[in-house]
Write an enzyme that holds these catalytic residues in place. Structure first.
Site, short mmCIF file in Angstrom:
data_model
loop_
_atom_site.label_atom_id
_atom_site.label_comp_id
_atom_site.label_asym_id
_atom_site.label_seq_id
_atom_site.Cartn_x
_atom_site.Cartn_y
_atom_site.Cartn_z
N LYS A 98 24.92 -18.45 19.37
CA LYS A 98 24.34 -19.02 20.55
C LYS A 98 25.34 -19.37 21.22
O LYS A 98 26.28 -19.43 21.87
CB LYS A 98 24.25 -20.83 19.41
CG LYS A 98 23.56 -21.07 19.74
CD LYS A 98 23.46 -22.34 19.56
CE LYS A 98 21.95 -23.63 19.91
NZ LYS A 98 22.30 -24.62 19.04
N SER A 142 19.06 -27.54 14.13
CA SER A 142 18.90 -26.98 15.35
C SER A 142 19.66 -25.38 14.39
O SER A 142 19.14 -24.37 15.19
CB SER A 142 20.10 -27.01 16.60
OG SER A 142 19.44 -28.17 17.31
N SER A 153 17.84 -25.89 18.19
CA SER A 153 17.97 -24.97 19.32
C SER A 153 18.64 -24.00 19.52
O SER A 153 18.38 -23.32 20.27
CB SER A 153 18.85 -26.25 20.50
OG SER A 153 19.93 -26.28 19.20
#
Lengths: 588, 588
Positions: free
Chosen positions: B160, B259, B235
């Site tokens: 990420k 997320s 996310s």
């Protein structure tokens, strides 16, 4: 969990009725006609009435040092003395073997606790009948089954006032909380009782808990039994003073900035601040509730190091994470207690001594305590190097900023219920109009996060600082444990204990730490004041403390040290403390 | 730890020069003549230039579902396909045995990642040269020594965007952070690399990280590869989409409210939210830094369940607590993974299904996923009972209140540096003037503490709720794990994923949780809309979501479930997830 509610309406319900009655406050609750002073006086009077007449000291001593008074009081039998002067290990062994009944042991400690209380004002709640009934049950259980109910079978244990026991008050020194016996015990209390502990007294705290002295407007001030002109320390100061007088073999206090360790150090006993979230806190009363960053933890105080280890091991053995949502699921590790991460049992360890923290140079006796420890450890074959302080002031101030972010509102939310003033000074000559000294100001949540972010960085930097010491040791490991003062002085005159930098860094960084009495005491011959002209700045502590020092002021005060380990190394730091303690004992 | 500094002056220093140059922004820094839009466009252009020409898709498909496109693209060889469709276990085995070189495996995944990116816009930083150089080193090491460098030897791993890698940017979708390669890798990156991982791409996130969709003003929007009219979730939506397209075997995302789990669920892959403070976070970029109450955690996403377990075990095996001050000192426990606290390996387990959370009734396919799971578990000999939701709305709203206490200031502290607008809607037709939906308001520190105090109480209450299930099971234990939806829907059209109640309670309560794809997909025949006239209130989600539902809207969307364990039962919840996964696979 009991919602004890600072916003709780104190006038509601019938459950309080009996208590008000016992207080002589029939059907009285908080109302404009009842002053906070009257409530406090009634509560104090009710406490006095709990003291058995036959244990009253007829001629109260006027000496500063009363630590040996219980022995000479004539109120304790030879057996009482033998029992109350035994280590926790001996007590548990003799209780388990039925050599001593729990009723006997509880009676002996109860007597001595009541004597202690008359000397240093260390107790809050006194519930000897409840304790004796429990002791009797335990004796009967052992007689009937031949088995102890748990590892603490029959042992009297004292608790800091905030630890809720069903049916007993937890005023925490707040007048607004008088007259409200709690409905549910803290999880820690359940676990102690299931393990065989006999709870018998609760002990004094400062109003708000957030002082390193012990004084409130209900129960008054707790003094240091070694020198009553000095503070017992705080906030677990009732525990420290009680155990120093051997009125309890073992107690539980709490520590958010030094509140177990300062009184343990000042009173000359052992104390332990465990890592966050190992000993269950749920169901206890507290200050600054909801402040999730620098956490208060419960930890034991005892006359013997084995007392600390035994109670931690016992509590973890009950898998407290199955009951308290905030306790970390991690068993007591015998492997770590055998120093698996520190070269194995009996191996050479490398200790580092923090001679000063760059904020205050310790008084001569404190320096001597560290020197004694160094000598003892070297004689025992260990390595001792110097510890370089790292941003100690910044770490402390960061923690104070976190507390101050909301502490004013927190305190006032309770004091305003009764109208009692918020104590601004612990000095005996305080007028009550003093403003509480603060290191920070109220913050917005976002501002608080910035301070907490800084704290995260400081924790990481300190870990790196510690890890880097691998280059300085001969063990192939970073320093195993750090040895530091508990405070720059052996204690402080009432109202003057304003420096907690030597303890608070362990709270900020979550370092488990053990207080050990060196066995030495302040000595006018050995601890002569030395000339000094240069002082640490910008904080004023160093000069102030230097100027205050005379060995006479601190007469008879014990000299402690602190042994600090890394986060969650609770088992290892207890084991390494035994190494230090054994070394000190064999060098005395 | 690198202080990446939201308040960092973006124009300083020379380190950025090369990057600006590569961006075509010679000696340009933030100044009034350079708009945020130009900076974003230049950064996006620089990203495009990282894509090898030979991997460009000539005829981009227009299908909603592109999950099988890579196979048919003609850009991947049979070996590329074999490699990229292997489980993590197979990959590691063949890498360790030298059947496949790391250069080969990295090349295959790099190709497929680049294909994936062209389909769903999932990548941010692309650094294939660095990856191939590292892969080559690893191949040479293995050839020379006959030994792997660690348990992840040669395995490509995606990260990420927020996970800092030295020399590479971590914009996190913020324009103000363009052009600043970080100076120090996150501790997690060091550990992954020492374990043999080959980092090759970083993946897309929403601006602020605090959305369960993925869109920002630099890299744009990531779509769901199963149906590009739907969101990938967020996310960690770049990870979810990339791994679903088999452009990476394993990635690390973060989870503060769902997320990791929402994108894993929506994209039909596996994902794991570990307990607080087990996987190191130090040295990574983040939002809401200093918010210490509901913590973001790193967790893996993978095409295979073994991928999740392997990486967690690997990271814990490196004793991350020796490097990251916030990681709990607790080894990976094979004993707990063998379900020592759940009747031992192969024993009968009791699962409980939360059919709905009292806030929204899941859409028909989600209900069917739970039914499939129940059937599979019963067939495998386990017990399945119903889970009674407990204050699910209150728990979620409490967490939102904690975030909102300071989030606005946090977001603006970065967006104001570049002038980019704070995104207020993730809808494709948003004008940019939408106000961000919030569930709370800025608070004082003291007010925040009151909310956090409530959270502590809720955690304790939920533990009691769970423990009390012992009365309902036949195992003698409380429910072993809870099975729930990941969201009330299989995914949501872009801009409409506004309900994270099914995931956020695990963050608030710190419950480790695993996302498992049931293998089923939304089916117009099986998942017919049912008439309903009564809806949960007072929150509007239930009715809104019901009204939105048609099976056609969610065509081809995968149906996931979530397996939830108790705090710090990371090992056990992974093991129980394997039980669930095996049961589902053998029932398909």
């Amino acid at each position: 969990m009991r919602r004890r509610g600072k916003n709780h309406d104190p006038s509601h319900g019938t459950a309080n009725h009996g208590v008000y009655k016992r207080l002589g406050l029939h059907s009285v609750s908080f109302n404009p006609t009842m002053s906070w002073k009257d409530l406090a006086a009634a509560k104090k009077q009710a406490q006095l009435e709990k003291i058995p007449q036959e244990w009253l000291i007829k001629d109260l001593p006027t000496d500063k040092n009363v630590v040996d008074f219980p022995k000479k009081s004539g109120l304790l039998s030879d057996l009482d003395l033998e029992i109350t002067e035994s280590s926790v290990a001996t007590l548990l062994q003799n209780l388990a073997s039925s050599k001593w009944s729990s009723v006997q042991v509880t009676t002996s400690f109860s007597k001595r606790a009541i004597i202690a209380h008359q000397l240093v004002n260390c107790l809050t709640e006194i519930f000897l009948d409840r304790a004796l009934a429990r002791a009797k049950e335990l004796d009967e259980h052992l007689a009937r089954t031949g088995k102890v109910v748990g590892p603490l079978h029959g042992l009297p244990v004292s608790l800091k006032d905030q630890v809720n026991i069903k049916g007993i008050e937890s005023t925490m020194g707040y007048i607004a909380w008088i007259g409200k016996p709690v409905e549910k015990s803290a999880i820690l209390v359940d676990i102690l009782e299931e393990s065989g502990a006999v709870l018998f007294v609760k002990t004094n705290v400062p109003q708000t808990l957030m002082w390193v002295e012990t004084h409130n407007l209900i129960f008054g001030r707790t003094s240091n039994p070694h020198n009553r002109t000095l503070t017992s320390g705080g906030s677990s100061g009732g525990e420290g003073a009680l155990i120093a007088l051997k009125g309890s073999p073992l107690g539980l206090g709490s520590d958010i900035g030094g509140s177990v360790r300062v009184p343990a150090g000042f009173c000359g006993i052992y104390g332990f601040r465990p890592s966050y979230h190992r000993i269950p806190y749920s169901g206890a009363a507290n200050s600054l509730e909801g402040q999730d960053s620098v956490n208060s933890v419960f930890g034991p105080l005892s006359q013997s190091l084995d007392g600390l280890t035994t109670v931690v091991k016992t509590v973890l053995g009950k898998q407290p994470w199955l009951r308290d949502a905030h306790v970390i699921r991690k068993q007591w590790s015998e492997e770590e207690y055998a120093l698996s991460d520190h070269g194995g049992k009996g191996g050479k360890l490398c200790f580092a001594i923090m001679w000063d923290d760059g904020i205050t140079k310790p008084d001569p006796p404190i320096r001597r305590g560290l020197e004694l420890t160094k000598k003892a450890l070297l004689a025992a074959g260990h390595e001792v190097i110097d510890w370089k302080p790292y941003k100690q002031a910044e770490i402390g101030l960061n923690t104070f900023a976190i507390w101050s972010a909301g502490s004013g509102d927190d305190y006032r939310s309770v004091t305003q219920l009764s109208g009692e003033p918020l104590i601004g000074s612990m000095a005996p000559d305080a007028t009550g109009n003093e403003v509480r000294p603060v290191f920070g100001k109220p913050l917005s949540a976002y501002e608080l996060w910035q301070v907490q972010k800084k704290k995260r960085d400081l924790r990481q930097e300190y870990l790196n600082h510690w890890s880097a010491t691998v280059a300085q040791t001969s063990t192939g490991r970073p320093v195993d444990a750090v040895i530091t003062p508990v405070a720059p002085y052996a204690s402080a005159p009432h109202g003057l204990n304003r420096n907690l930098f030597y303890t608070v860094w362990c709270n900020a960084l979550d370092y488990p730490s053990v207080i050990i009495p060196t066995g030495a005491k302040v000595d006018p011959v050995l601890d002569v004041k030395q000339p000094r002209t240069e002082f640490f700045s910008p904080m004023p502590f160093d000069k102030d403390i230097y100027e205050r020092y005379t060995p006479e002021l601190y007469e008879d005060a014990p000299i402690p040290i602190q042994v600090v380990g890394r986060t969650m190394e609770d088992e290892a730091v207890l084991a390494m403390s035994k190494v230090v303690d054994d070394a000190l004992r064999s060098n005395l």
